[in-house]
Design an enzyme around this catalytic site. Structure first.
Site, PDB file in Angstrom:
ATOM      1  N   TYR A  55      17.798   4.594  10.938  1.00 40.00           N
ATOM      2  CA  TYR A  55      17.207   4.021   9.726  1.00 40.00           C
ATOM      3  C   TYR A  55      18.295   3.466   8.809  1.00 40.00           C
ATOM      4  O   TYR A  55      18.213   2.337   8.324  1.00 40.00           O
ATOM      5  CB  TYR A  55      16.393   5.083   8.981  1.00 40.00           C
ATOM      6  CG  TYR A  55      15.950   4.665   7.600  1.00 40.00           C
ATOM      7  CD1 TYR A  55      14.835   3.854   7.424  1.00 40.00           C
ATOM      8  CD2 TYR A  55      16.655   5.079   6.464  1.00 40.00           C
ATOM      9  CE1 TYR A  55      14.426   3.459   6.152  1.00 40.00           C
ATOM     10  CE2 TYR A  55      16.262   4.693   5.199  1.00 40.00           C
ATOM     11  CZ  TYR A  55      15.145   3.883   5.041  1.00 40.00           C
ATOM     12  OH  TYR A  55      14.747   3.491   3.776  1.00 40.00           O
ATOM     13  N   GLU A  62      20.600   5.661   1.955  1.00 38.42           N
ATOM     14  CA  GLU A  62      20.927   6.156   3.297  1.00 38.42           C
ATOM     15  C   GLU A  62      21.989   5.284   3.969  1.00 38.42           C
ATOM     16  O   GLU A  62      22.589   5.682   4.965  1.00 38.42           O
ATOM     17  CB  GLU A  62      19.673   6.216   4.166  1.00 38.42           C
ATOM     18  CG  GLU A  62      18.702   7.324   3.782  1.00 38.42           C
ATOM     19  CD  GLU A  62      19.183   8.716   4.176  1.00 38.42           C
ATOM     20  OE1 GLU A  62      19.980   8.821   5.133  1.00 38.42           O
ATOM     21  OE2 GLU A  62      18.765   9.689   3.529  1.00 38.42           O
ATOM     22  N   THR A  84       0.815  -1.219   0.000  1.00 40.42           N
ATOM     23  CA  THR A  84       0.000   0.000   0.000  1.00 40.42           C
ATOM     24  C   THR A  84       0.849   1.270   0.000  1.00 40.42           C
ATOM     25  O   THR A  84       0.316   2.377  -0.067  1.00 40.42           O
ATOM     26  CB  THR A  84      -0.952   0.041   1.213  1.00 40.42           C
ATOM     27  OG1 THR A  84      -0.183  -0.012   2.419  1.00 40.42           O
ATOM     28  CG2 THR A  84      -1.934  -1.118   1.176  1.00 40.42           C
ATOM     29  N   SER A 133      18.779   0.943   0.654  1.00 42.47           N
ATOM     30  CA  SER A 133      18.623   2.394   0.561  1.00 42.47           C
ATOM     31  C   SER A 133      19.952   3.111   0.441  1.00 42.47           C
ATOM     32  O   SER A 133      20.965   2.683   1.012  1.00 42.47           O
ATOM     33  CB  SER A 133      17.890   2.900   1.812  1.00 42.47           C
ATOM     34  OG  SER A 133      17.963   4.308   1.925  1.00 42.47           O
TER      35      SER A 133
END
Length: 329
Positions: free
Chosen positions: A147, A125, A10, A123
């Site tokens: 994260y 990051e 989603t 990612s």
């Protein structure tokens, strides 16, 4: 008919990927975690075509059952606590949802369908305090947030399962990718939503942190194609997915305001509250390997992306004012 199981279906990437796979004739299964207020906004137009399975990435038993029910040829693990700023006040939750959960998903696949092809959402990051520019698959990681640290774990556990259990497991090291479906907490969507509100007289300012931070921004609809291509290869590998261009937050702001005829300097206010404790100043990816090995190409430019997002947010507010249902691009 191929079968695919998507976690995070989603979300921004999951919704574009589900659309893409359905168009290719896949049977798409979506893992959904029970919430008191489900949000299907990004998939409302294909909600009835996705076969939903209840599960939670922190509950191995439910993942084993999800893999058993879906019997997937391909598994796309996109779900995570994906907002960098939230990872400082919620480091343990981020570790559970973004790191340990990857092991749970890999274990479920290994136990039930080890021959399934597995994609892990890594990612940019992970590069954090970059060791070289541009960043490529061999660049050392130096994450600068909980994260980023969690994503490094998810990346290396995927490599570990590939090498230890001979699983077809890939990581896509995706640089920033945006779209009209991006969450409002992310700076790009925060900007385009504010531009739409200011243009329509619903607001009069936009508060931002570091305008000099540079990012490699692409369109999510282009990036999900790279995910799919990774799982169509003869051998599993990891790939950087990026545009190879860098732009500042200020450039994004200038194009966004300029697209509706406004001067950004009249509306943007600097606010220290939005400056990260440890900033990642420059992320720039080298996607040569993906272009050469996967045949992957970009279709949407940076300027087109910004204007697309502003247009979508304008239409959203204009439709809401008329009492019409929002139509996403």
């Amino acid at each position: 008919m191929k079968r695919a199981l998507i976690t995070g279906v989603t979300g921004q990437d999951g919704s574009y990927l589900a659309e893409f796979l359905l168009e290719k004739g896949y049977q798409v299964f979506g893992l959904r975690r029970r919430t008191s207020t489900p949000n299907y906004e990004n998939v409302q137009h294909i909600q009835d075509r996705i076969e939903w399975i209840s599960g939670d990435l922190n509950d191995l038993a439910s993942l084993i059952e999800a893999v058993r029910i879906s019997n997937p040829d391909e598994v796309y693990n996109l779900a995570a606590q994906s907002f960098v700023a939230a990872s400082w006040p919620q480091p343990i939750a981020t570790a559970n949802m973004t790191a340990v959960a990857v092991t749970n998903m890999l274990e479920a696949v290994r136990i039930i369908k080890p021959e399934a092809r597995f994609y892990q959402a890594s990612s940019s990051e992970m590069f954090g305090k970059v060791m070289e520019t541009p960043q490529k698959e061999t660049t050392p990681f130096y994450p600068r947030s909980p994260y980023g640290v969690a994503k490094v774990y998810g990346h290396w556990i995927t490599v570990n399962y590939r090498e230890s259990f001979n699983m077809f497991a890939c990581s896509g090291i995706l640089f920033n990718h945006e779209s009209p479906r991006r969450g409002l907490e992310f700076v790009t969507r925060k900007v385009t939503d504010a531009v739409a509100r200011i243009k329509l007289g619903l607001d009069n300012e936009l508060r931002l942190g570091n305008l000099d931070a540079k990012r490699d921004w692409g369109f999510a609809g282009d990036y999900i194609k790279a995910m799919w291509l990774m799982l169509q290869q003869d051998t599993p590998d990891d790939y950087v997915i990026s545009t190879g261009e860098t732009h500042t937050v200020q450039e994004f702001v200038e194009i966004a305001f300029g697209s509706v005829g406004l001067d950004w300097k009249q509306y943007v206010v600097m606010d220290e509250k939005f400056v990260r404790p440890a900033e990642v100043d420059l992320l720039l990816g080298d996607c040569t390997k993906a272009k050469e090995n996967l045949g992957w190409e970009l279709e949407v430019s940076f300027e087109q992306l910004v204007k697309m997002m502003v247009k979508s947010d304008l239409e959203k507010y204009e439709s809401a004012a008329k009492g019409k249902e929002v139509q996403w691009i």
